[in-house]
Design an enzyme around this catalytic site. Structure first.
Site, PDB file in Angstrom:
ATOM      1  N   LYS A  83     -46.505  23.423 -78.127  1.00  0.00           N
ATOM      2  CA  LYS A  83     -46.575  22.289 -77.206  1.00  0.00           C
ATOM      3  C   LYS A  83     -47.999  21.760 -77.165  1.00  0.00           C
ATOM      4  O   LYS A  83     -48.953  22.528 -77.044  1.00  0.00           O
ATOM      5  CB  LYS A  83     -46.161  22.726 -75.791  1.00  0.00           C
ATOM      6  CG  LYS A  83     -46.043  21.565 -74.810  1.00  0.00           C
ATOM      7  CD  LYS A  83     -44.744  20.821 -75.035  1.00  0.00           C
ATOM      8  CE  LYS A  83     -44.629  19.582 -74.165  1.00  0.00           C
ATOM      9  NZ  LYS A  83     -45.411  18.443 -74.693  1.00  0.00           N
ATOM     10  N   LYS A 107     -53.436  27.456 -72.183  1.00  0.00           N
ATOM     11  CA  LYS A 107     -53.038  26.608 -71.053  1.00  0.00           C
ATOM     12  C   LYS A 107     -51.569  26.817 -70.679  1.00  0.00           C
ATOM     13  O   LYS A 107     -51.232  26.982 -69.503  1.00  0.00           O
ATOM     14  CB  LYS A 107     -53.296  25.134 -71.388  1.00  0.00           C
ATOM     15  CG  LYS A 107     -53.096  24.178 -70.224  1.00  0.00           C
ATOM     16  CD  LYS A 107     -53.317  22.728 -70.641  1.00  0.00           C
ATOM     17  CE  LYS A 107     -54.724  22.476 -71.120  1.00  0.00           C
ATOM     18  NZ  LYS A 107     -54.956  21.043 -71.407  1.00  0.00           N
ATOM     19  N   LYS A 119     -51.467  21.118 -81.435  1.00  0.00           N
ATOM     20  CA  LYS A 119     -52.239  19.893 -81.205  1.00  0.00           C
ATOM     21  C   LYS A 119     -52.365  19.138 -82.519  1.00  0.00           C
ATOM     22  O   LYS A 119     -52.240  19.727 -83.601  1.00  0.00           O
ATOM     23  CB  LYS A 119     -53.638  20.225 -80.685  1.00  0.00           C
ATOM     24  CG  LYS A 119     -54.272  19.123 -79.835  1.00  0.00           C
ATOM     25  CD  LYS A 119     -53.708  19.118 -78.430  1.00  0.00           C
ATOM     26  CE  LYS A 119     -54.514  18.217 -77.510  1.00  0.00           C
ATOM     27  NZ  LYS A 119     -54.104  18.330 -76.110  1.00  0.00           N
ATOM     28  N   THR A 207     -51.411  14.824 -64.943  1.00  0.00           N
ATOM     29  CA  THR A 207     -52.669  15.484 -65.296  1.00  0.00           C
ATOM     30  C   THR A 207     -53.742  15.210 -64.252  1.00  0.00           C
ATOM     31  O   THR A 207     -54.418  16.120 -63.765  1.00  0.00           O
ATOM     32  CB  THR A 207     -53.159  15.032 -66.686  1.00  0.00           C
ATOM     33  OG1 THR A 207     -52.112  15.193 -67.635  1.00  0.00           O
ATOM     34  CG2 THR A 207     -54.355  15.853 -67.122  1.00  0.00           C
ATOM     35  N   ASN A 238     -56.327   7.521 -68.148  1.00  0.00           N
ATOM     36  CA  ASN A 238     -55.228   7.979 -67.301  1.00  0.00           C
ATOM     37  C   ASN A 238     -55.647   9.129 -66.390  1.00  0.00           C
ATOM     38  O   ASN A 238     -55.379   9.115 -65.184  1.00  0.00           O
ATOM     39  CB  ASN A 238     -54.052   8.399 -68.198  1.00  0.00           C
ATOM     40  CG  ASN A 238     -52.839   8.820 -67.403  1.00  0.00           C
ATOM     41  OD1 ASN A 238     -52.700   9.984 -67.073  1.00  0.00           O
ATOM     42  ND2 ASN A 238     -51.975   7.883 -67.092  1.00  0.00           N
ATOM     43  N   SER A 367     -44.936  17.787 -68.444  1.00  0.00           N
ATOM     44  CA  SER A 367     -44.194  17.717 -69.704  1.00  0.00           C
ATOM     45  C   SER A 367     -43.037  18.706 -69.714  1.00  0.00           C
ATOM     46  O   SER A 367     -41.954  18.408 -70.219  1.00  0.00           O
ATOM     47  CB  SER A 367     -45.128  18.015 -70.885  1.00  0.00           C
ATOM     48  OG  SER A 367     -45.940  16.897 -71.173  1.00  0.00           O
TER      49      SER A 367
END
Length: 434
Positions: A83, A107, A119, A207, A238, A367
């Site tokens: 993820k 994380k 990533k 976030t 954001n 997510s």
């Protein structure tokens, strides 16, 4: 024409990226030493599982063909599917993706999610391309990744310079390449989609809201409130915007902002919504905002404040500027914004750092909620999302804070210890194949 490479790259393209990899490995090793991590598991977690490089052609608006290079690094999946986000930025390469994927593993583990870490992205400056070109680039990248992503295998999300529209293009392309009977069952191949295309209500602010919550929890543990606290934000995208939005709602005051175009300061306070609306009208730039004064870029981190939120790119706080920071708290909205040398200086000065893998984890928690929503065919309302996010973030913060206090270590090492222990437990219980 996609070329897939699974051999790790030996090159290091720039000091910034090299520093990120050095940082994540030193942080990992510090925590591994503290918990006496088994040597075999240390070996496994020190490397990535897969590193994918794809080169693909895209026709530009003028008819010319340009070749792009995309990356996807899958670090570890002991706890579940890989993820992590996809970013579009000139600094993206295999080394950057490798460091960021490792951070994602810690994380997701720290947050208690059934995910591993991945990533990637494309090495480009999106400002140089039209929306049509970006759509074709995104769709061709998705096609080039082929079977290396999937809703139960590797689930991308938005990151730097990508957004819900980018995710919608990826989801549509991926589903279009599946057999007809499987298309609607693959909607959760990405998260961070628009609400009308399977997205989660509130995912856009998750976030930044998580950054705000971590600051709020820390302040509460000091028996203080956010009322009247001054804060600065590096990066008004954001994450930076939403963190500032919620802090201002609690009575805190934004006194300085920095983005890729310039820096601003107003010790009397900058209205977050006014700046946000101005930057939207100026295509993302805060320069020349009339209610603040220009600030020298090099002086940004020296601004008088209580809280500093680096929410841009990695390696922004270093040994060169850490000694000049006035804030009492650093809340890491970005991934890896503080390098190891800078952190040592901050800690010696008594400045607290809420680490990235805790502070900005609201995004991956959001997510996860979206992934569950799609997987189960449900629709969650905003108030339900915020309540669940608040509970999950509070649990994570309390675990890290208490471990830090008990062990007498910094919040970052505490967060790493908790995250690594969870993965170690999975390996101990399952064993190593064959």
């Amino acid at each position: 024409m996609a070329i897939i490479t699974v051999t790790p790259s030996k090159s290091v393209k720039n000091v910034l990226v090299k520093g990120m990899m050095d940082n994540v490995m030193e942080q990992f090793n510090n925590a591994a030493d503290h918990i006496n991590l088994h040597p075999n598991i240390r070996k496994i977690l020190s490397i990535t599982n897969n590193e994918i490089i794809v080169h693909f052609p895209v026709k530009m608006d003028n008819g010319e063909v340009e070749i792009f290079t995309g990356y996807r690094v899958q670090h570890n999946n002991a706890l579940g599917p890989y993820k992590g986000g996809l970013r579009y930025h000139p600094t993206v390469d295999i080394d950057a993706a490798r460091a960021l994927a490792m951070w994602m593993t810690w994380k997701t583990s720290l947050a208690g999610l059934p995910y591993g870490g991945g990533k990637g992205g494309i090495q480009l400056d999106p400002s140089k391309y039209s929306e049509g070109e970006l759509e074709r680039i995104t769709r061709r990248f998705t096609f080039a990744l082929a079977d290396n992503i999937g809703p139960e295998h590797d689930i991308p999300a938005p990151d730097v310079n990508t957004n819900s529209q980018t995710m919608a293009w990826i989801a549509d392309t991926y589903m279009s390449t599946r057999p007809p009977a499987e298309r609607t069952a693959n909607q959760h191949v990405v998260t961070g989609k628009p609400e009308g295309s399977g997205g989660l209500e509130g995912r856009d602010r998750a976030t930044g809201y998580g950054v705000f919550l971590n600051i709020k929890f820390w302040i509460e543990n000091k028996n203080e409130t956010l009322q009247g606290k001054k804060f600065i934000v590096q990066g008004f995208g954001n994450v930076g915007y939403w963190a500032a939005h919620f802090l201002e709602e609690q009575g805190a005051k934004l006194v300085a902002v920095q983005d890729a175009f310039g820096s601003l300061e107003n010790q009397n306070g900058i209205k977050v919504e006014d700046l946000f609306n101005y930057s939207k009208a100026k295509k993302g730039s805060i320069v020349d905002f009339p209610e603040a004064s220009p600030l020298d870029t090099e002086s940004f981190f020296t601004t008088e404040c209580d809280i500093c939120i680096p929410a841009a790119l990695g390696n922004q706080i270093t040994k060169e500027n850490a000694s000049t920071i006035k804030a009492k708290l650093i809340a890491e909205g970005a991934n890896g914004p503080t390098n190891v040398e800078g952190e040592k200086i901050l800690l010696e000065r008594g400045i607290t750092i809420i680490p990235d893998i805790l502070c900005n984890s609201g995004g991956v928690v959001g997510s996860y909620f979206e992934w569950l929503q799609n997987r189960n065919g449900e629709m969650w309302q905003l108030d339900e999302v915020i309540t669940k996010l608040d509970k999950k973030m509070r649990e994570s913060f309390n675990k890290v804070y208490e471990y830090s206090e008990t062990e007498g270590i910094g919040l970052r090492t505490a967060a790493y210890c908790i995250a690594i222990k969870r993965i170690e437990k999975a390996y101990v219980q399952r064993g190593i194949f064959p």
